[in-house]
Design a protein around this motif. Sequence first.
Motif, PDB file in Angstrom:
ATOM      1  N   ASP A  33       1.234  -1.553   0.236  1.00 19.51           N
ATOM      2  CA  ASP A  33       0.021  -0.027  -0.058  1.00 19.51           C
ATOM      3  C   ASP A  33       1.252   0.857  -0.273  1.00 19.51           C
ATOM      4  OD1 ASP A  33       0.210   1.249   3.166  1.00 19.51           O
ATOM      5  OD2 ASP A  33       0.047  -1.039   3.256  1.00 19.51           O
ATOM      6  N   GLY A  34       0.618   1.952  -0.587  1.00 21.18           N
ATOM      7  CA  GLY A  34       1.124   4.065  -0.649  1.00 21.18           C
ATOM      8  C   GLY A  34       1.320   3.413   1.235  1.00 21.18           C
ATOM      9  N   LEU A  35       1.056   3.930   1.901  1.00 20.07           N
ATOM     10  CA  LEU A  35       1.408   4.812   2.779  1.00 20.07           C
ATOM     11  C   LEU A  35       2.565   3.414   3.910  1.00 20.07           C
ATOM     12  CD1 LEU A  35      -1.621   5.049   5.012  1.00 20.07           C
ATOM     13  CD2 LEU A  35      -0.229   6.487   4.060  1.00 20.07           C
ATOM     14  N   THR A  36       2.818   2.334   3.454  1.00 18.79           N
ATOM     15  CA  THR A  36       3.773   1.313   3.087  1.00 18.79           C
ATOM     16  C   THR A  36       5.163   1.811   2.885  1.00 18.79           C
ATOM     17  OG1 THR A  36       2.921  -0.177   4.294  1.00 18.79           O
ATOM     18  CG2 THR A  36       4.564  -1.086   4.087  1.00 18.79           C
ATOM     19  N   GLY A  60      -0.083   5.555  -6.212  1.00 16.38           N
ATOM     20  CA  GLY A  60       0.479   5.486  -6.747  1.00 16.38           C
ATOM     21  C   GLY A  60       1.434   7.086  -7.032  1.00 16.38           C
ATOM     22  N   LEU A  61       0.040   8.123  -7.561  1.00 15.74           N
ATOM     23  CA  LEU A  61       0.469   8.991  -8.206  1.00 15.74           C
ATOM     24  C   LEU A  61       0.916  10.214  -6.206  1.00 15.74           C
ATOM     25  CD1 LEU A  61       0.850  10.489 -10.372  1.00 15.74           C
ATOM     26  CD2 LEU A  61      -1.590  11.650 -10.460  1.00 15.74           C
ATOM     27  N   GLU A  62       0.266   9.443  -5.771  1.00 16.83           N
ATOM     28  CA  GLU A  62       0.811  10.742  -4.767  1.00 16.83           C
ATOM     29  C   GLU A  62       1.642  10.219  -4.072  1.00 16.83           C
ATOM     30  OE1 GLU A  62       0.533  13.851  -1.108  1.00 16.83           O
ATOM     31  OE2 GLU A  62      -0.788  13.655  -3.280  1.00 16.83           O
ATOM     32  N   VAL A  63       1.362   9.084  -3.689  1.00 16.82           N
ATOM     33  CA  VAL A  63       3.012   8.691  -2.821  1.00 16.82           C
ATOM     34  C   VAL A  63       4.508   8.903  -4.102  1.00 16.82           C
ATOM     35  CG1 VAL A  63       4.853   6.376  -2.816  1.00 16.82           C
ATOM     36  CG2 VAL A  63       2.246   5.890  -2.460  1.00 16.82           C
ATOM     37  N   ILE A  67       7.142  11.468  -2.813  1.00 15.37           N
ATOM     38  CA  ILE A  67       8.542  10.863  -2.679  1.00 15.37           C
ATOM     39  C   ILE A  67       9.458  12.413  -3.396  1.00 15.37           C
ATOM     40  CG2 ILE A  67      10.489   9.364  -4.025  1.00 15.37           C
ATOM     41  CD1 ILE A  67       8.512   7.072  -3.282  1.00 15.37           C
ATOM     42  N   ARG A  68       9.391  12.951  -4.138  1.00 13.91           N
ATOM     43  CA  ARG A  68      10.054  13.734  -4.958  1.00 13.91           C
ATOM     44  C   ARG A  68      10.003  15.066  -4.030  1.00 13.91           C
ATOM     45  NH1 ARG A  68      12.356  10.875  -7.824  1.00 13.91           N
ATOM     46  NH2 ARG A  68      11.774  10.288  -9.630  1.00 13.91           N
ATOM     47  N   GLN A  69       9.961  14.746  -3.009  1.00  9.09           N
ATOM     48  CA  GLN A  69       9.433  16.205  -2.229  1.00  9.09           C
ATOM     49  C   GLN A  69      11.656  15.948  -1.969  1.00  9.09           C
ATOM     50  OE1 GLN A  69       6.422  16.597   0.509  1.00  9.09           O
ATOM     51  NE2 GLN A  69       4.910  17.195  -1.108  1.00  9.09           N
ATOM     52  N   SER A  70      11.272  15.357  -1.506  1.00  8.33           N
ATOM     53  CA  SER A  70      12.745  14.676  -0.954  1.00  8.33           C
ATOM     54  C   SER A  70      13.904  14.064  -1.600  1.00  8.33           C
ATOM     55  CB  SER A  70      12.224  14.436   0.739  1.00  8.33           C
ATOM     56  OG  SER A  70      11.959  12.904   0.349  1.00  8.33           O
ATOM     57  N   SER A  71      13.590  13.384  -2.913  1.00 10.70           N
ATOM     58  CA  SER A  71      14.782  12.612  -3.298  1.00 10.70           C
ATOM     59  C   SER A  71      13.948  12.138  -5.170  1.00 10.70           C
ATOM     60  CB  SER A  71      14.263  10.743  -2.705  1.00 10.70           C
ATOM     61  OG  SER A  71      14.810  10.086  -3.543  1.00 10.70           O
ATOM     62  N   PRO A  72      15.592  12.140  -5.386  1.00 10.08           N
ATOM     63  CA  PRO A  72      15.658  11.978  -6.925  1.00 10.08           C
ATOM     64  C   PRO A  72      15.498  10.646  -7.226  1.00 10.08           C
ATOM     65  CG  PRO A  72      18.165  12.620  -6.273  1.00 10.08           C
ATOM     66  CD  PRO A  72      16.874  12.364  -4.919  1.00 10.08           C
ATOM     67  N   VAL A  73      15.232   9.464  -6.383  1.00 13.29           N
ATOM     68  CA  VAL A  73      15.679   8.091  -6.851  1.00 13.29           C
ATOM     69  C   VAL A  73      14.609   7.946  -8.071  1.00 13.29           C
ATOM     70  CG1 VAL A  73      13.525   7.683  -5.305  1.00 13.29           C
ATOM     71  CG2 VAL A  73      14.981   6.089  -5.991  1.00 13.29           C
ATOM     72  N   PRO A  74      15.287   7.489  -8.914  1.00 17.13           N
ATOM     73  CA  PRO A  74      13.740   6.443 -10.127  1.00 17.13           C
ATOM     74  C   PRO A  74      13.086   5.765 -10.075  1.00 17.13           C
ATOM     75  CG  PRO A  74      16.473   5.571 -10.223  1.00 17.13           C
ATOM     76  CD  PRO A  74      16.633   6.274  -8.876  1.00 17.13           C
ATOM     77  N   VAL A  75      11.970   6.205 -10.514  1.00 17.71           N
ATOM     78  CA  VAL A  75      10.484   5.401 -10.494  1.00 17.71           C
ATOM     79  C   VAL A  75      10.053   5.358 -11.183  1.00 17.71           C
ATOM     80  CG1 VAL A  75       8.779   6.091  -9.448  1.00 17.71           C
ATOM     81  CG2 VAL A  75      10.240   6.566  -8.194  1.00 17.71           C
ATOM     82  N   LEU A  76       9.642   3.957 -11.625  1.00 13.53           N
ATOM     83  CA  LEU A  76       8.990   3.135 -12.695  1.00 13.53           C
ATOM     84  C   LEU A  76       7.720   2.444 -11.985  1.00 13.53           C
ATOM     85  CD1 LEU A  76       9.147   1.986 -15.770  1.00 13.53           C
ATOM     86  CD2 LEU A  76       9.990  -0.159 -14.532  1.00 13.53           C
ATOM     87  N   MET A  77       6.723   3.409 -12.922  1.00 15.65           N
ATOM     88  CA  MET A  77       4.943   3.147 -12.507  1.00 15.65           C
ATOM     89  C   MET A  77       4.497   1.531 -13.550  1.00 15.65           C
ATOM     90  SD  MET A  77       3.551   7.383 -11.987  1.00 15.65           S
ATOM     91  CE  MET A  77       3.049   6.202 -10.966  1.00 15.65           C
ATOM     92  N   LEU A  78       4.265   0.990 -12.773  1.00 15.10           N
ATOM     93  CA  LEU A  78       3.650   0.466 -13.737  1.00 15.10           C
ATOM     94  C   LEU A  78       1.722   0.999 -13.623  1.00 15.10           C
ATOM     95  CD1 LEU A  78       4.449  -2.919 -11.098  1.00 15.10           C
ATOM     96  CD2 LEU A  78       5.370  -1.691 -14.068  1.00 15.10           C
ATOM     97  N   VAL A  89       0.689  13.137 -16.730  1.00 12.31           N
ATOM     98  CA  VAL A  89       0.365  13.359 -15.374  1.00 12.31           C
ATOM     99  C   VAL A  89       1.478  12.978 -14.470  1.00 12.31           C
ATOM    100  CG1 VAL A  89      -0.722  13.426 -13.878  1.00 12.31           C
ATOM    101  CG2 VAL A  89      -1.937  14.429 -15.497  1.00 12.31           C
ATOM    102  N   GLY A  90       1.831  11.991 -14.775  1.00 15.32           N
ATOM    103  CA  GLY A  90       3.094  11.620 -14.162  1.00 15.32           C
ATOM    104  C   GLY A  90       4.148  11.210 -14.628  1.00 15.32           C
ATOM    105  N   LEU A  91       4.841  11.697 -15.747  1.00 19.22           N
ATOM    106  CA  LEU A  91       5.874  11.792 -15.987  1.00 19.22           C
ATOM    107  C   LEU A  91       6.065  13.594 -15.364  1.00 19.22           C
ATOM    108  CD1 LEU A  91       6.170  10.818 -19.687  1.00 19.22           C
ATOM    109  CD2 LEU A  91       7.929   9.945 -17.569  1.00 19.22           C
ATOM    110  N   GLU A  92       5.544  14.125 -15.768  1.00 20.38           N
ATOM    111  CA  GLU A  92       5.602  15.896 -14.929  1.00 20.38           C
ATOM    112  C   GLU A  92       5.897  15.681 -13.651  1.00 20.38           C
ATOM    113  OE1 GLU A  92       2.068  17.758 -16.542  1.00 20.38           O
ATOM    114  OE2 GLU A  92       2.455  17.831 -18.516  1.00 20.38           O
ATOM    115  N   VAL A  93       4.483  14.339 -12.666  1.00 22.83           N
ATOM    116  CA  VAL A  93       4.962  14.825 -11.125  1.00 22.83           C
ATOM    117  C   VAL A  93       6.391  14.207 -10.809  1.00 22.83           C
ATOM    118  CG1 VAL A  93       4.130  13.596  -9.538  1.00 22.83           C
ATOM    119  CG2 VAL A  93       2.566  14.369 -10.774  1.00 22.83           C
ATOM    120  N   GLY A  94       7.167  12.872 -11.716  1.00 20.95           N
ATOM    121  CA  GLY A  94       8.562  12.879 -11.631  1.00 20.95           C
ATOM    122  C   GLY A  94       8.503  11.238 -12.087  1.00 20.95           C
ATOM    123  N   ALA A  95       7.496  10.648 -12.849  1.00 16.84           N
ATOM    124  CA  ALA A  95       8.038   9.190 -12.929  1.00 16.84           C
ATOM    125  C   ALA A  95       9.153   9.744 -14.199  1.00 16.84           C
ATOM    126  CB  ALA A  95       6.656   8.572 -13.525  1.00 16.84           C
TER     127      ALA A  95
END
Length: 231
Positions: A33-36, A60-63, A67-78, A89-95
């Motif tokens: 889940d997103g919180l975990t 996932g979008l809110e997660v 994440i993007r508020q504090s980390s540049p970690v690469p993210v692959l969205m499913l 939208v996902g790419l603009e948020v940071g995927a």
Amino acid sequence: MTKILLVEDAQDLAQVVLRDLRAEGYDVLHAADGLTALVLHAKHEPDLVILDWMLPKLDGLEVLRQIRQSSPVPVLMLTARTEETDRVVGLEVGADDYLTKPFGMRELIARVHALLRRIAHVQQILAADRELERDVLRYESLSLEPEGYQAILDGAPLDLTRTEFDLLHLLLRNPGRVFSRTYLLDTVWGENYITGDRSVDNAILRLRRKLGNLGDAIETVWGVGYRLRKV
């Protein structure tokens, strides 16, 4: 060992992904889940996040936003979403990349390998390019002070945005070197972008205008990118 955080609530799919990623030698954590996911991300600081869009408790979008508020970690969205607007939208948020369900495991593994290689390559480039000299850089009637974050043209300070300053700094450090748009986006912007993004071209146009007669020194190399003409 490269650490991956998998965020997927479909248990059957998650178990398959976990098995195959671990078989590739990755250390994989799992959140259903997103919180975990946010808790595990903050605690373990993974090298890559594989993030499902539709999740309980927090989508996932809110997660991704958090994440993007504090980390540049690469993210692959499913995602099962196929609409172009959703992907944008996902790419603009940071995927960093997208994989639409259903997908094959070979494709997922290939995407993970490619994304990690790309990030490693960009980090190597950034590390090399950010070993900056602290001396004032000069080019004809233009001077740039890296430490003071100031550029002066004909004795008057230039009003540059952070992006314009970093772009000018990079060009001044490497006169004659051609930079591709992709390299400039990765290095100066440090963000994700969509194919066809005009950010670089628009920033170059603004920078040329602010440099006045000296703006022509930033040359367009058609089909490649831009360079600063050697004096």
